[in-house]
Scaffold this motif. Structure first.
Motif, PDB file in Angstrom:
ATOM      1  N   TYR A   1      54.291  44.474 -24.800  1.00 40.10           N
ATOM      2  CA  TYR A   1      55.222  45.475 -25.320  1.00 40.10           C
ATOM      3  C   TYR A   1      55.042  45.564 -26.828  1.00 40.10           C
ATOM      4  CZ  TYR A   1      59.872  47.612 -26.204  1.00 40.10           C
ATOM      5  OH  TYR A   1      60.906  48.421 -26.590  1.00 40.10           O
ATOM      6  N   LEU A   2      54.901  46.804 -27.336  1.00 41.98           N
ATOM      7  CA  LEU A   2      54.680  47.035 -28.754  1.00 41.98           C
ATOM      8  C   LEU A   2      55.907  47.728 -29.363  1.00 41.98           C
ATOM      9  CD1 LEU A   2      51.014  48.420 -28.546  1.00 41.98           C
ATOM     10  CD2 LEU A   2      51.738  46.044 -28.854  1.00 41.98           C
ATOM     11  N   PRO A   3      56.825  46.985 -29.967  1.00 38.09           N
ATOM     12  CA  PRO A   3      58.064  47.592 -30.465  1.00 38.09           C
ATOM     13  C   PRO A   3      57.880  48.422 -31.733  1.00 38.09           C
ATOM     14  CG  PRO A   3      58.007  45.254 -30.993  1.00 38.09           C
ATOM     15  CD  PRO A   3      56.823  45.521 -30.117  1.00 38.09           C
TER      16      PRO A   3
ATOM     17  N   ASN B   1      59.692  43.069 -34.342  1.00 37.71           N
ATOM     18  CA  ASN B   1      58.724  44.160 -34.492  1.00 37.71           C
ATOM     19  C   ASN B   1      57.280  43.699 -34.326  1.00 37.71           C
ATOM     20  OD1 ASN B   1      58.645  46.974 -34.807  1.00 37.71           O
ATOM     21  ND2 ASN B   1      57.935  46.799 -36.918  1.00 37.71           N
ATOM     22  N   MET B   2      57.075  42.701 -33.473  1.00 41.67           N
ATOM     23  CA  MET B   2      55.740  42.188 -33.196  1.00 41.67           C
ATOM     24  C   MET B   2      55.462  42.277 -31.693  1.00 41.67           C
ATOM     25  SD  MET B   2      54.444  41.280 -36.083  1.00 41.67           S
ATOM     26  CE  MET B   2      53.091  40.195 -35.602  1.00 41.67           C
ATOM     27  N   PRO B   3      54.199  42.434 -31.295  1.00 41.74           N
ATOM     28  CA  PRO B   3      53.871  42.493 -29.865  1.00 41.74           C
ATOM     29  C   PRO B   3      54.332  41.227 -29.147  1.00 41.74           C
ATOM     30  CG  PRO B   3      51.989  43.178 -31.189  1.00 41.74           C
ATOM     31  CD  PRO B   3      52.995  42.602 -32.140  1.00 41.74           C
TER      32      PRO B   3
ATOM     33  N   ASN C   1      44.711  52.026 -29.594  1.00 42.65           N
ATOM     34  CA  ASN C   1      44.041  51.095 -30.504  1.00 42.65           C
ATOM     35  C   ASN C   1      44.300  49.651 -30.118  1.00 42.65           C
ATOM     36  OD1 ASN C   1      43.024  53.226 -32.010  1.00 42.65           O
ATOM     37  ND2 ASN C   1      44.698  53.190 -33.498  1.00 42.65           N
ATOM     38  N   TYR C   2      45.541  49.365 -29.697  1.00 37.61           N
ATOM     39  CA  TYR C   2      45.856  47.990 -29.302  1.00 37.61           C
ATOM     40  C   TYR C   2      45.057  47.603 -28.055  1.00 37.61           C
ATOM     41  CZ  TYR C   2      48.505  43.719 -28.601  1.00 37.61           C
ATOM     42  OH  TYR C   2      48.853  42.389 -28.463  1.00 37.61           O
ATOM     43  N   MET C   3      44.989  48.492 -27.090  1.00 36.86           N
ATOM     44  CA  MET C   3      44.206  48.200 -25.883  1.00 36.86           C
ATOM     45  C   MET C   3      42.722  48.041 -26.216  1.00 36.86           C
ATOM     46  SD  MET C   3      46.366  48.215 -23.186  1.00 36.86           S
ATOM     47  CE  MET C   3      45.631  48.832 -21.668  1.00 36.86           C
ATOM     48  N   ASP C   4      42.225  48.862 -27.134  1.00 35.67           N
ATOM     49  CA  ASP C   4      40.820  48.757 -27.544  1.00 35.67           C
ATOM     50  C   ASP C   4      40.509  47.379 -28.114  1.00 35.67           C
ATOM     51  OD1 ASP C   4      40.185  51.353 -26.810  1.00 35.67           O
ATOM     52  OD2 ASP C   4      40.368  52.175 -28.839  1.00 35.67           O
ATOM     53  N   SER C   5      41.426  46.846 -28.910  1.00 37.36           N
ATOM     54  CA  SER C   5      41.163  45.592 -29.621  1.00 37.36           C
ATOM     55  C   SER C   5      41.642  44.352 -28.869  1.00 37.36           C
ATOM     56  CB  SER C   5      41.827  45.634 -31.008  1.00 37.36           C
ATOM     57  OG  SER C   5      43.227  45.837 -30.902  1.00 37.36           O
ATOM     58  N   HIS C   6      42.263  44.543 -27.705  1.00 40.08           N
ATOM     59  CA  HIS C   6      42.752  43.403 -26.913  1.00 40.08           C
ATOM     60  C   HIS C   6      42.315  43.571 -25.452  1.00 40.08           C
ATOM     61  CE1 HIS C   6      45.369  43.348 -30.460  1.00 40.08           C
ATOM     62  NE2 HIS C   6      45.548  42.064 -30.232  1.00 40.08           N
ATOM     63  N   PRO C   7      41.076  43.245 -25.154  1.00 36.27           N
ATOM     64  CA  PRO C   7      40.563  43.445 -23.794  1.00 36.27           C
ATOM     65  C   PRO C   7      41.243  42.597 -22.728  1.00 36.27           C
ATOM     66  CG  PRO C   7      38.996  42.201 -25.132  1.00 36.27           C
ATOM     67  CD  PRO C   7      40.048  42.714 -26.065  1.00 36.27           C
ATOM     68  N   ASP C   8      42.016  41.596 -23.143  1.00 41.97           N
ATOM     69  CA  ASP C   8      42.738  40.767 -22.179  1.00 41.97           C
ATOM     70  C   ASP C   8      44.052  41.392 -21.742  1.00 41.97           C
ATOM     71  OD1 ASP C   8      43.767  40.449 -24.759  1.00 41.97           O
ATOM     72  OD2 ASP C   8      44.489  38.417 -24.362  1.00 41.97           O
ATOM     73  N   VAL C   9      44.417  42.531 -22.343  1.00 43.79           N
ATOM     74  CA  VAL C   9      45.661  43.221 -22.005  1.00 43.79           C
ATOM     75  C   VAL C   9      45.388  44.272 -20.939  1.00 43.79           C
ATOM     76  CG1 VAL C   9      47.508  44.701 -22.885  1.00 43.79           C
ATOM     77  CG2 VAL C   9      46.650  42.805 -24.278  1.00 43.79           C
ATOM     78  N   GLY C  10      46.088  44.152 -19.812  1.00 44.52           N
ATOM     79  CA  GLY C  10      45.906  45.107 -18.722  1.00 44.52           C
ATOM     80  C   GLY C  10      46.854  46.280 -18.803  1.00 44.52           C
ATOM     81  N   MET C  11      48.021  46.065 -19.415  1.00 49.52           N
ATOM     82  CA  MET C  11      49.016  47.129 -19.566  1.00 49.52           C
ATOM     83  C   MET C  11      49.776  46.930 -20.872  1.00 49.52           C
ATOM     84  SD  MET C  11      52.386  48.017 -17.246  1.00 49.52           S
ATOM     85  CE  MET C  11      51.491  48.633 -15.820  1.00 49.52           C
ATOM     86  N   ALA C  12      50.095  48.055 -21.511  1.00 51.70           N
ATOM     87  CA  ALA C  12      50.911  48.009 -22.724  1.00 51.70           C
ATOM     88  C   ALA C  12      51.948  49.119 -22.671  1.00 51.70           C
ATOM     89  CB  ALA C  12      50.044  48.145 -23.976  1.00 51.70           C
ATOM     90  N   GLY C  13      53.071  48.865 -23.313  1.00 53.61           N
ATOM     91  CA  GLY C  13      54.123  49.867 -23.422  1.00 53.61           C
ATOM     92  C   GLY C  13      54.716  49.820 -24.812  1.00 53.61           C
ATOM     93  N   CYS C  14      55.465  50.845 -25.166  1.00 54.53           N
ATOM     94  CA  CYS C  14      56.067  50.895 -26.497  1.00 54.53           C
ATOM     95  C   CYS C  14      57.583  51.013 -26.381  1.00 54.53           C
ATOM     96  CB  CYS C  14      55.505  52.062 -27.296  1.00 54.53           C
ATOM     97  SG  CYS C  14      55.935  53.689 -26.641  1.00 54.53           S
ATOM     98  N   ARG C  15      58.242  50.995 -27.525  1.00 57.89           N
ATOM     99  CA  ARG C  15      59.692  51.123 -27.572  1.00 57.89           C
ATOM    100  C   ARG C  15      60.106  52.513 -27.099  1.00 57.89           C
ATOM    101  NH1 ARG C  15      60.274  50.987 -32.749  1.00 57.89           N
ATOM    102  NH2 ARG C  15      61.401  52.894 -33.284  1.00 57.89           N
ATOM    103  N   LEU C  16      61.112  52.565 -26.242  1.00 52.78           N
ATOM    104  CA  LEU C  16      61.704  53.830 -25.828  1.00 52.78           C
ATOM    105  C   LEU C  16      63.112  53.895 -26.397  1.00 52.78           C
ATOM    106  CD1 LEU C  16      60.604  54.168 -22.073  1.00 52.78           C
ATOM    107  CD2 LEU C  16      59.434  54.971 -24.130  1.00 52.78           C
ATOM    108  N   GLN C  17      63.504  55.081 -26.829  1.00 55.45           N
ATOM    109  CA  GLN C  17      64.834  55.236 -27.391  1.00 55.45           C
ATOM    110  C   GLN C  17      65.436  56.575 -26.987  1.00 55.45           C
ATOM    111  OE1 GLN C  17      63.462  54.668 -31.498  1.00 55.45           O
ATOM    112  NE2 GLN C  17      63.963  56.802 -31.947  1.00 55.45           N
ATOM    113  N   TYR C  18      66.764  56.629 -27.011  1.00 57.14           N
ATOM    114  CA  TYR C  18      67.479  57.864 -26.735  1.00 57.14           C
ATOM    115  C   TYR C  18      67.296  58.820 -27.913  1.00 57.14           C
ATOM    116  CZ  TYR C  18      69.764  55.151 -23.064  1.00 57.14           C
ATOM    117  OH  TYR C  18      70.012  54.367 -21.974  1.00 57.14           O
ATOM    118  N   PRO C  19      67.560  60.115 -27.716  1.00 67.16           N
ATOM    119  CA  PRO C  19      67.467  61.057 -28.839  1.00 67.16           C
ATOM    120  C   PRO C  19      68.329  60.641 -30.033  1.00 67.16           C
ATOM    121  CG  PRO C  19      67.620  62.253 -26.771  1.00 67.16           C
ATOM    122  CD  PRO C  19      67.826  60.803 -26.438  1.00 67.16           C
TER     123      PRO C  19
END
Length: 252
Positions: free
Chosen positions: A212-214, A160-162, A104-122
């Motif tokens: 980055y989308l936390p 907690n903001m992009p 959804n973020y990529m759909d609404s932000h055509p100027d973004v070429g790559m996005a990632g999210c928060r990664l966490q340990y188990p």
């Protein structure tokens, strides 16, 4: 039907990890607008047979030997047909919320070429999945003091903001296909790291953002291979890759 997202996964003797990843994708696998491509780097643990018998819908690219992360990912990227190309390590477990959030973020932000999210340990501990420039000083500091790392983007993640870091690690990157076509393939001179930083820098050179989308997360069973064993065979390959990276970008 048009493919929305291509899942790009590489594996090397990691059948159990791959099993957990594909199990976490059970809802995504029911979608008709995605494809899953697994590049196997010459595994000897029965990965190919298991994939064929258990996940016949997954497209498998079987390589005879391990030629590195960039080489394996490129073989999948060059045949992927999705609007978005989701690069994943096989030790990731996705969440459906993160997938829809990234799309959804990529759909609404055509100027973004790559996005990632928060990664966490188990355990829930947040990983450094977005990073500052991997300078020699920073790398030496991490080797000498592996337990004294400070996350460069702690305040941004807590907000907690992009935001736009220097780069997002290759364990989870959603890439726009049109940007991939402009920037070209991953640099196969880099066997293992920092191909992810190199690619983020190249995306920016072509005028797109890396975001980055936390607020969304996936679980990453990170193995920290080069940090734990910096002078192993893989560790030495990583050092050679870093030296090439510094030469290429003319920046230490």
């Amino acid at each position: 039907m048009k493919i929305k997202t291509s899942y790009i996964i590489i594996s090397w003797n990691g059948r159990e990890l791959l099993q957990d990843l594909l199990q976490s994708m059970r809802h995504q696998l029911q979608r008709t607008d995605i494809e899953v491509i697994v590049t196997d780097n010459g595994s000897t643990d029965g990965t190919l047979e298991w994939l064929h018998n258990t996940y016949p819908m997954v497209r498998v690219i079987a390589l005879k030997e391990n030629k590195g992360v960039a080489f394996a990912r490129n073989r999948a990227l060059e045949v992927a047909q999705g609007e978005y190309l989701l690069i994943l390590d096989n030790d990731i477990c996705i969440t459906d919320e993160a997938i829809s959030g990234l799309e959804n973020y990529m759909d609404s932000h055509p100027d973004v070429g790559m996005a990632g999210c928060r990664l966490q340990y188990p355990s829930g501990e947040i990983q450094e999945s977005c990073k500052e420039y991997p300078s020699i000083r920073l790398k030496i500091k991490h080797v000498l003091f592996p337990n004294r790392k400070t996350f460069a983007y702690t305040s941004e993640v807590e907000a907690n903001m992009p935001f736009e870091p220097v780069y997002i690690i290759g364990a989870c990157q959603m890439l726009r296909a049109t940007v991939y076509q402009e920037a070209g393939p991953l640099d196969e001179h880099i066997f293992y790291g920092p191909e992810d930083c190199d690619y983020c820098l190249r995306i920016r050179e072509h005028g797109s953002k890396v975001i980055y989308l936390p607020s969304y997360y996936m679980v990453h069973h990170c193995q920290r291979k080069t940090t734990a064993h910096p002078f192993s065979r893989l560790g030495r390959a990583h050092i050679r890759a870093l030296l090439y990276f510094y030469w290429k970008h003319k920046k230490l």
